[in-house]
Design an enzyme around this catalytic site. Sequence first.
Site, PDB file in Angstrom:
ATOM      1  N   ASP A 109     -11.023  14.804  29.998  1.00 18.16           N
ATOM      2  CA  ASP A 109     -10.232  16.038  29.996  1.00 18.16           C
ATOM      3  C   ASP A 109     -10.393  16.717  31.344  1.00 18.16           C
ATOM      4  O   ASP A 109     -11.512  16.891  31.818  1.00 18.16           O
ATOM      5  CB  ASP A 109     -10.726  16.955  28.868  1.00 18.16           C
ATOM      6  CG  ASP A 109      -9.760  18.072  28.518  1.00 18.16           C
ATOM      7  OD1 ASP A 109      -9.059  18.553  29.428  1.00 18.16           O
ATOM      8  OD2 ASP A 109      -9.712  18.472  27.345  1.00 18.16           O
TER       9      ASP A 109
ATOM     10  N   ARG B 205      -8.607  19.741  31.949  1.00 17.07           N
ATOM     11  CA  ARG B 205      -8.042  21.089  31.834  1.00 17.07           C
ATOM     12  C   ARG B 205      -9.033  22.143  32.303  1.00 17.07           C
ATOM     13  O   ARG B 205      -8.640  23.206  32.766  1.00 17.07           O
ATOM     14  CB  ARG B 205      -7.626  21.357  30.384  1.00 17.07           C
ATOM     15  CG  ARG B 205      -6.369  20.640  29.980  1.00 17.07           C
ATOM     16  CD  ARG B 205      -6.086  20.809  28.511  1.00 17.07           C
ATOM     17  NE  ARG B 205      -7.086  20.128  27.681  1.00 17.07           N
ATOM     18  CZ  ARG B 205      -7.070  20.131  26.361  1.00 17.07           C
ATOM     19  NH1 ARG B 205      -6.132  20.804  25.711  1.00 17.07           N
ATOM     20  NH2 ARG B 205      -7.986  19.474  25.679  1.00 17.07           N
TER      21      ARG B 205
ATOM     22  N   LYS C 105     -12.169  26.075  24.960  1.00 18.98           N
ATOM     23  CA  LYS C 105     -11.482  27.355  25.102  1.00 18.98           C
ATOM     24  C   LYS C 105     -12.348  28.491  24.570  1.00 18.98           C
ATOM     25  O   LYS C 105     -12.451  29.557  25.187  1.00 18.98           O
ATOM     26  CB  LYS C 105     -10.136  27.312  24.381  1.00 18.98           C
ATOM     27  CG  LYS C 105      -9.125  26.373  25.016  1.00 18.98           C
ATOM     28  CD  LYS C 105      -7.862  26.234  24.179  1.00 18.98           C
ATOM     29  CE  LYS C 105      -6.913  25.221  24.802  1.00 18.98           C
ATOM     30  NZ  LYS C 105      -5.728  24.955  23.957  1.00 18.98           N
TER      31      LYS C 105
ATOM     32  N   ARG D 227      -3.192  32.533  20.456  1.00 12.14           N
ATOM     33  CA  ARG D 227      -3.143  31.079  20.605  1.00 12.14           C
ATOM     34  C   ARG D 227      -3.068  30.761  22.093  1.00 12.14           C
ATOM     35  O   ARG D 227      -2.129  31.192  22.776  1.00 12.14           O
ATOM     36  CB  ARG D 227      -1.916  30.493  19.890  1.00 12.14           C
ATOM     37  CG  ARG D 227      -1.572  29.041  20.245  1.00 12.14           C
ATOM     38  CD  ARG D 227      -2.505  28.056  19.623  1.00 12.14           C
ATOM     39  NE  ARG D 227      -2.217  26.669  20.018  1.00 12.14           N
ATOM     40  CZ  ARG D 227      -3.069  25.676  19.862  1.00 12.14           C
ATOM     41  NH1 ARG D 227      -4.268  25.911  19.318  1.00 12.14           N
ATOM     42  NH2 ARG D 227      -2.766  24.447  20.234  1.00 12.14           N
TER      43      ARG D 227
ATOM     44  N   HIS E 137      -2.512  27.705  24.489  1.00  9.54           N
ATOM     45  CA  HIS E 137      -1.941  26.367  24.290  1.00  9.54           C
ATOM     46  C   HIS E 137      -1.706  25.687  25.627  1.00  9.54           C
ATOM     47  O   HIS E 137      -1.151  26.288  26.547  1.00  9.54           O
ATOM     48  CB  HIS E 137      -0.613  26.493  23.537  1.00  9.54           C
ATOM     49  CG  HIS E 137      -0.026  25.191  23.094  1.00  9.54           C
ATOM     50  ND1 HIS E 137      -0.294  24.649  21.859  1.00  9.54           N
ATOM     51  CD2 HIS E 137       0.812  24.324  23.708  1.00  9.54           C
ATOM     52  CE1 HIS E 137       0.361  23.506  21.729  1.00  9.54           C
ATOM     53  NE2 HIS E 137       1.035  23.282  22.848  1.00  9.54           N
ATOM     54  N   ASP E 138      -2.129  24.434  25.718  1.00 13.47           N
ATOM     55  CA  ASP E 138      -1.887  23.644  26.921  1.00 13.47           C
ATOM     56  C   ASP E 138      -0.716  22.697  26.688  1.00 13.47           C
ATOM     57  O   ASP E 138      -0.640  22.018  25.661  1.00 13.47           O
ATOM     58  CB  ASP E 138      -3.141  22.856  27.303  1.00 13.47           C
ATOM     59  CG  ASP E 138      -4.268  23.767  27.752  1.00 13.47           C
ATOM     60  OD1 ASP E 138      -3.975  24.769  28.438  1.00 13.47           O
ATOM     61  OD2 ASP E 138      -5.437  23.497  27.412  1.00 13.47           O
ATOM     62  N   GLU E 139       0.163  22.654  27.652  1.00 13.26           N
ATOM     63  CA  GLU E 139       1.432  21.926  27.554  1.00 13.26           C
ATOM     64  C   GLU E 139       1.279  20.494  27.050  1.00 13.26           C
ATOM     65  O   GLU E 139       0.393  19.754  27.470  1.00 13.26           O
ATOM     66  CB  GLU E 139       2.092  21.897  28.937  1.00 13.26           C
ATOM     67  CG  GLU E 139       3.382  21.102  29.005  1.00 13.26           C
ATOM     68  CD  GLU E 139       3.918  21.012  30.426  1.00 13.26           C
ATOM     69  OE1 GLU E 139       5.129  20.792  30.579  1.00 13.26           O
ATOM     70  OE2 GLU E 139       3.133  21.166  31.380  1.00 13.26           O
TER      71      GLU E 139
END
Length: 439
Positions: free
Chosen positions: A353, A355, A382, A268, A270-272
């Site tokens: 976005d 990220r 991702k 997994r 995962h972004d905060e």
Amino acid sequence: MLATEQSRPAECNGAHAHEKTEEVKKPLYSRPVVLTTYPSQSRIDPFPMNWGAATAEERGPITVARSIETLPHRNAVGAHGGSYSVYNALAVAGGFLPPDHRPNFELTEPTFDFPELDSWHDPKKIVAMDPYGHLTPSVFKKYLDEGYDVRPTIAITRAHLQVTEIQRSVENGSLPIDGKIVLNEKGDIAVTKVAVEPVWYLPGVAERFGVDEVTLRRALFEQMGGAYPELITRPDIKVFLPPIGGLTAYIFGPPEYLSDTSKSLAVRVHDECNGSDVFQSDICTCRPYLTFGIEEAAKEAQNGGAGLVVYFRKEGRALGEVVKYLVYNKRKRTGDSAENYFKRTEELAGVRDMRFQALMPDILHWFGIKKIDRMLSMSNMKHDAIVGQGIKILNRITIPDDLIPEDSQVEIDAKIQSGYFSEKKVTEDDLSCVHGRHW
């Protein structure tokens, strides 16, 4: 007649004498302010930095401190600690920390000795972290002994996790207690934790984003308020320690299994999301997907494989929490429909976005991961970033429907329609029928 020293009471004389003899506080920095440096200056002699070299010794230490001893030899721009470097400055300014403090690294060694991998020497695979960042006190000991300020950018330890959702799964029998991964009836889970501060090799970062290095340097300099002029004046320095958060990797099962292709691996990334991850806001699926990922990673380890959860500090799609909450207000005041989910963000932030997952796979390369059996993510960004770096993804696992909060249906349907992996089909017409609550 004015009072003299002799005519004053003794206690006054004593106080006055004390005032006169009190030492003047020395300034923190006695030398002239150095705003920037240039490669042609006479004293400038940076330590060699050969990113992608075959050994740590050949690569060289990362030296970023501006102390008198280290300044001429700096081969990196920025500061240690990421966003916390500001608090370090406050501690120095407030007199709580000497500016020349040197850490004592005794007994801080990693709890697991990750074997050196070919990926550590590949300047194409790792550009956003120092592959030797956990070994600084040992492999660069001679620099420390000579008084140079070099520091680790990776720390490795062991821990137990206590997660409410995991405890419920143990209680209802869906997650068994095995004594190695799931330790007891409280649902404690044994993990190895790896904390990583960002260290950017600028030519590699520029290549990942498809821009030239000069453009990247100028954008970093301008958009951060001109805080790092050596991004412009020192083109010979190729390493930058940016003032951003890093990542934490949680490993379930033997860490050596991550690079063993004969073992099954669940991951997994995962972004905060502080509002959901910590405070369980129901406007998004972040915490439910995170805890689902933790449970599935633990199960994979129990079944003889390994699990990995990587937690990146990219709050609010890296737009920040203030922007995120402003977007929430826009959404709720305009009916909160799935068809306008991304539009509301773009109206405010100019982009949906930030990220940008191009740098994310570096930690996977550092672990030596070549394939992921179960990718616990629906994100196309991702997925594409990982596969684009040559890592195979065999199966993509969606979040179970019963874990999706009612108010987050807006988010999940909008993302599925925009490219998120799902067996569910969502059309643009469908989005106009999906609404969140007013507040």
